[in-house]
Design a protein around this motif. Structure first.
Motif, PDB file in Angstrom:
ATOM      1  N   ALA A 109       0.520  -1.086   0.084  1.00  0.00           N
ATOM      2  CA  ALA A 109       0.239   0.306  -0.190  1.00  0.00           C
ATOM      3  C   ALA A 109       0.731   0.513  -0.053  1.00  0.00           C
ATOM      4  O   ALA A 109       0.425   2.174  -1.157  1.00  0.00           O
ATOM      5  N   CYS A 110       2.592   1.143   0.465  1.00  0.00           N
ATOM      6  CA  CYS A 110       2.705   2.078   0.962  1.00  0.00           C
ATOM      7  C   CYS A 110       3.348   2.447  -0.310  1.00  0.00           C
ATOM      8  O   CYS A 110       4.040   3.689  -0.763  1.00  0.00           O
ATOM      9  N   LEU A 111       3.818   1.166  -1.129  1.00  0.00           N
ATOM     10  CA  LEU A 111       4.054   1.659  -2.620  1.00  0.00           C
ATOM     11  C   LEU A 111       3.735   2.554  -3.536  1.00  0.00           C
ATOM     12  O   LEU A 111       4.320   3.489  -4.140  1.00  0.00           O
ATOM     13  N   ILE A 112       2.287   1.892  -3.272  1.00  0.00           N
ATOM     14  CA  ILE A 112       1.210   2.033  -4.354  1.00  0.00           C
ATOM     15  C   ILE A 112       0.737   4.098  -3.997  1.00  0.00           C
ATOM     16  O   ILE A 112       1.037   4.454  -4.815  1.00  0.00           O
ATOM     17  N   ASP A 113       0.911   3.638  -2.555  1.00  0.00           N
ATOM     18  CA  ASP A 113       0.363   5.789  -2.561  1.00  0.00           C
ATOM     19  C   ASP A 113       1.260   6.085  -3.194  1.00  0.00           C
ATOM     20  O   ASP A 113       0.782   7.253  -3.902  1.00  0.00           O
ATOM     21  N   ILE A 114       2.847   6.609  -2.249  1.00  0.00           N
ATOM     22  CA  ILE A 114       3.648   7.233  -3.623  1.00  0.00           C
ATOM     23  C   ILE A 114       4.654   7.384  -4.402  1.00  0.00           C
ATOM     24  O   ILE A 114       4.201   8.214  -5.573  1.00  0.00           O
ATOM     25  N   LEU A 115       4.718   6.074  -5.149  1.00  0.00           N
ATOM     26  CA  LEU A 115       4.813   5.759  -6.441  1.00  0.00           C
ATOM     27  C   LEU A 115       3.666   6.425  -7.729  1.00  0.00           C
ATOM     28  O   LEU A 115       3.362   7.138  -8.940  1.00  0.00           O
ATOM     29  N   ALA A 116       2.428   6.325  -7.229  1.00  0.00           N
ATOM     30  CA  ALA A 116       0.906   6.165  -7.618  1.00  0.00           C
ATOM     31  C   ALA A 116       0.879   7.956  -8.393  1.00  0.00           C
ATOM     32  O   ALA A 116      -0.423   8.009  -8.905  1.00  0.00           O
ATOM     33  N   SER A 117       0.680   8.876  -7.265  1.00  0.00           N
ATOM     34  CA  SER A 117       0.641   9.975  -6.756  1.00  0.00           C
ATOM     35  C   SER A 117       1.793  10.562  -7.217  1.00  0.00           C
ATOM     36  O   SER A 117       1.168  11.692  -6.687  1.00  0.00           O
ATOM     37  N   ARG A 118       3.037  10.747  -7.423  1.00  0.00           N
ATOM     38  CA  ARG A 118       4.060  11.661  -7.329  1.00  0.00           C
ATOM     39  C   ARG A 118       4.008  12.405  -8.797  1.00  0.00           C
ATOM     40  O   ARG A 118       4.429  11.440  -9.876  1.00  0.00           O
ATOM     41  N   SER A 119       4.909  12.925  -8.655  1.00  0.00           N
ATOM     42  CA  SER A 119       5.511  13.835 -10.561  1.00  0.00           C
ATOM     43  C   SER A 119       6.921  12.917 -10.539  1.00  0.00           C
ATOM     44  O   SER A 119       7.218  12.492  -9.883  1.00  0.00           O
ATOM     45  N   ASN A 120       7.162  13.137 -11.730  1.00  0.00           N
ATOM     46  CA  ASN A 120       8.269  12.052 -12.571  1.00  0.00           C
ATOM     47  C   ASN A 120       9.370  12.898 -11.566  1.00  0.00           C
ATOM     48  O   ASN A 120      10.474  12.869 -10.680  1.00  0.00           O
ATOM     49  N   ALA A 121       9.427  14.147 -11.540  1.00  0.00           N
ATOM     50  CA  ALA A 121      10.711  15.527 -10.806  1.00  0.00           C
ATOM     51  C   ALA A 121      10.456  14.966  -9.310  1.00  0.00           C
ATOM     52  O   ALA A 121      12.041  14.796  -8.959  1.00  0.00           O
ATOM     53  N   GLU A 122      10.021  14.521  -8.650  1.00  0.00           N
ATOM     54  CA  GLU A 122       9.663  14.104  -7.053  1.00  0.00           C
ATOM     55  C   GLU A 122       9.972  12.956  -7.183  1.00  0.00           C
ATOM     56  O   GLU A 122      10.760  12.280  -6.615  1.00  0.00           O
TER      57      GLU A 122
END
Length: 320
Positions: A109-122
């Protein structure tokens, strides 16, 4: 894009004086026990930039690290919130991802929450902080801990190569929608690579058009098809990508709701969303929460948490 921070509940403190904040924090940690109220007062009412200045001033005045000192004084979920607030966003994301991967089992869930919602630069910044902080390669770590199609989606998101223009190619959108339909609903078994190629590569505006076209072809929302065609973490990551693209604050509102409804609270999710969105779009998340669930986020947090942990989350949430 609106300026970052203007939809957050945490605003710059007027007449900010890092030295006097340091004094307050030192007083709070003196003697027996800790004055948690003073800690809450300082960290939850300063922006990320202001907290960095407090950390520098603390190091100069005391010759010690503020996070380390607070860490030895505080405990539990309250401590997790305070320490999260003292980190720069990409550092906090890297820290959360590291915790999701190391140890027994993976917190998908943590991997998904972060990687699916951040921009390329982030994502690029998170990866470089991860390497700097842990001496490891984030993609390698993710690959060592996941497998199959789910792993391939995460690797694609980690490559930070999504088109970020606003160009919508109508003919291509129709083609994309058809291909996804034919890869899922329109056949026996599912060709998940087609979903990956469209959902992880195209820009957001184009994808909104794809979702419209998909509904015309399939007679249902793409989320419904993903739920019918996939399961487990793969379903979760594709749904997250679609929801983030359709309405990011609503995505986080749902994460918060699910972390608190029913028995027990998934504190890791509650903390991560409250800490990472407080200065970005918490006002929008609260509005979506009320619209979606008919109750305020404030009332949910109040009913589901207690003590100083509750107090600091309510400060980050802002009023009703």
């Amino acid at each position: 894009m609106a300026a970052i921070g203007n939809r957050g509940t945490v605003k710059e403190a007027a007449g900010f004086d890092p030295e006097s904040d340091v004094k307050k924090l030192r007083e709070a940690m003196k003697g027996m026990g800790t004055d948690e109220a003073a800690v809450i007062d300082v960290v939850s009412h300063r922006t990320i930039a202001q907290r960095q200045r407090i950390k520098e001033a603390y190091k100069q005045a005391v010759g010690k690290d503020l996070a380390e000192d607070l860490s030895s004084e505080l405990s539990g979920n309250f401590k997790s919130v305070v320490l999260g607030l003292l980190m720069l966003p990409p550092v906090y994301d890297a820290y959360e991802l590291r915790n999701a991967i190391k140890g027994a089992g993976t917190d998908e869930a943590c991997l998904i929450d972060i990687l699916a919602s951040r921009s390329n630069a982030e994502v690029k910044t998170i990866s470089s902080f991860y390497r700097k902080e842990y001496g490891k390669d984030l993609e390698k770590d993710v690959c060592g801990d996941t497998s199959g199609m789910f792993q391939r989606v995460l690797v694609s998101l980690l490559s930070a190569g999504r088109d970020e223009t606003e160009k919508v190619d109508d003919a291509q959108a129709v083609k994309d929608a058809k291909e996804i339909y034919e890869a899922g609903e329109g056949r026996w078994g599912t060709d998940e690579v087609k979903f990956l190629t469209v959902l992880c590569v195209r820009n957001m505006k184009h994808l909104l058009k794809v979702f419209d076209e998909y509904k015309k072809i399939a007679g249902r929302d793409i989320e419904d098809s993903i739920k019918r065609e996939m399961s487990g973490s793969l379903q979760d990551v594709f749904l997250a990508i679609v929801k983030v693209i359709k309405n990011k604050p609503a995505f986080f509102a749902e994460r918060l709701y699910k972390s608190m409804k029913g028995l027990g609270t998934t504190d890791s999710i509650l903390i991560r969303v409250m800490v990472s969105r407080a200065e970005i779009d918490m006002l929008d998340i609260k509005a979506e929460f009320l619209k979606m669930y008919g109750k305020t986020l404030h009332s949910f947090i109040k009913g589901d948490t207690s003590g100083d942990y509750r107090k600091i989350l309510l400060e980050l949430c802002g009023g009703e």
